[in-house]
Design a protein around this motif. Structure first.
Motif, PDB file in Angstrom:
ATOM      1  N   LYS A  49       0.833  -1.207   0.000  1.00  0.00           N
ATOM      2  CA  LYS A  49       0.000   0.000   0.000  1.00  0.00           C
ATOM      3  C   LYS A  49       0.862   1.250   0.000  1.00  0.00           C
ATOM      4  N   GLN A  52       2.102   1.916  -3.508  1.00  0.00           N
ATOM      5  CA  GLN A  52       1.055   2.463  -4.380  1.00  0.00           C
ATOM      6  C   GLN A  52       0.776   3.923  -4.055  1.00  0.00           C
ATOM      7  N   GLN A  53       0.749   4.249  -2.772  1.00  0.00           N
ATOM      8  CA  GLN A  53       0.502   5.632  -2.373  1.00  0.00           C
ATOM      9  C   GLN A  53       1.639   6.543  -2.821  1.00  0.00           C
ATOM     10  N   ALA A  56       1.332   7.046  -6.584  1.00  0.00           N
ATOM     11  CA  ALA A  56       0.206   7.923  -6.911  1.00  0.00           C
ATOM     12  C   ALA A  56       0.528   9.375  -6.569  1.00  0.00           C
ATOM     13  N   GLY A  59       2.749  10.727  -9.158  1.00  0.00           N
ATOM     14  CA  GLY A  59       2.225  10.658 -10.512  1.00  0.00           C
ATOM     15  C   GLY A  59       3.002   9.719 -11.408  1.00  0.00           C
ATOM     16  N   ARG A  60       3.539   8.644 -10.820  1.00  0.00           N
ATOM     17  CA  ARG A  60       4.335   7.685 -11.576  1.00  0.00           C
ATOM     18  C   ARG A  60       3.758   6.283 -11.392  1.00  0.00           C
ATOM     19  N   PRO A  61       4.021   5.395 -12.342  1.00  0.00           N
ATOM     20  CA  PRO A  61       3.499   4.030 -12.204  1.00  0.00           C
ATOM     21  C   PRO A  61       4.311   3.221 -11.200  1.00  0.00           C
TER      22      PRO A  61
END
Length: 340
Positions: A49, A52-53, A56, A59-61
């Motif tokens: 998590k 992923q945060q 995000a 702004g990148r994968p």
């Protein structure tokens, strides 16, 4: 007149004595309160998590290597920003009076250093003759700064610089430039890092077991008839941790397994295809389970050091059991990864 003057002096002396006493009592109360508030172990966090945060927010994968890099960054930030901050280099109260948390910090820091070195030497390089990543080249020695340095440059400042380089590496890891930062999730890379983990866990297990004293046979040269060592070892010999150091080793082990369990959770994300191909995913999860069991809350106000089969518990032996089982599972996992 002289008697009155003496009475006034005595009265003023009593007032000043009372003021100093109140001040010392207040200082002692504040110090004890801070020691109680700071004496805790941070809660674990969800590595997947967190990755992923972070992706995000930037702004990148999420790419291969994101989870492991974020785990290293977040564990490092936890060391510095937890309740009370970083205590290992405090030279004033209450930090200088505490030893549980500084030993916990040192255990976690050792795992951070090992993983940072693995990033520099294995994970970021495709082969032995490839060039080192510029940020990892800087982060590795910065993490190796002595943990108790308070004079400039202080330990915290060096570690923050190292985390900054890891964040720069993370930014470049997810850009579109294939010649920029890379993370290679290969079986041999993971096996090399696990070989270091194996030694760390083995050492912790031995030190924890020595809380009650052990008679050990010298096996340093076993398995190689031509092996030699600089100074012959005494065999058998009794190894016992001094009573004043038992809790230090215990909390160092707690910090080490706390950090390592996060790193292995991240490895589960980034190396999942490799682990599935080797049918080793279950082995990794078993290691994580053992390490998490070793982090169960301590219900006793002190680290008990009873005899192995005595009336009182021995918390060091309990933790040594979990760490030994995790170490055995790491050995099995590394062998699985090394098979073709």
């Amino acid at each position: 007149m002289k008697v009155a003057g003496l009475d006034n002096k005595h009265r003023r002396a009593r007032v000043w004595l009372r003021v100093v006493s109140y001040f010392l009592a207040a200082a002692a109360l504040i110090t004890l309160s801070l020691m109680w508030w700071w004496d805790y172990e941070p809660e674990p966090f969800d590595v997947a998590k967190a990755a992923q945060q972070r992706a995000a927010a930037d702004g990148r994968p999420v790419v291969v290597g994101t989870a492991t890099t974020v785990a290293l960054i977040d564990v490092g930030n936890t060391l510095l920003d937890k309740r009370g901050g970083y205590l290992s280099n405090d030279f004033g109260p209450p930090g200088v009076l505490m030893d549980n948390v500084p030993n916990w910090e040192f255990g976690a820091l050792i795992q951070v250093r090992d993983l940072a070195k693995a990033f520099r030497n294995e994970f970021s390089r495709s082969q032995t003759q490839s060039t080192e990543d510029v940020d990892l080249l800087e982060a590795d020695p910065l993490f190796s700064t002595p943990s108790d340095r308070w004079l400039l440059p202080a330990s915290e400042g060096q570690y923050r610089k190292a985390i900054g380089h890891m964040e720069a590496y993370l930014d470049r890891l997810s850009d579109a430039d294939e010649y920029n930062a890379q993370f290679f999730a290969r079986a041999d890379n993971l096996a090399d890092w696990l070989a270091v983990v194996e030694k760390r866990l083995g050492s912790l297990s031995q030190r924890l077991s020595a809380s009650v004293g052990q008679e050990r046979i010298d096996t340093d040269l076993a398995g190689d008839k031509d092996a030699q060592q600089s100074t012959p070892g005494e065999s058998p010999r009794v190894v016992k941790t001094p009573w004043s150091k038992v809790d230090d080793v215990f909390y160092e082990a707690r910090g080490s397994v706390w950090a390592l369990s996060h790193f292995l959770r991240a490895v589960e994300v980034d190396f999942e295809p490799v682990l599935r191909d080797k049918n080793a995913l279950v082995s990794l999860r078993q290691i994580i389970r053992e390490l998490e069991e070793a982090q169960q809350p301590l219900s006793s106000p002190i680290v008990l050091n009873g005899s192995p089969y005595g009336f009182f518990a021995n918390h060091s032996l309990v933790m040594a059991n979990y760490i030994s089982r995790a170490n055995a599972a790491v050995i099995d996992l590394r062998k699985l990864l090394e098979r073709g």
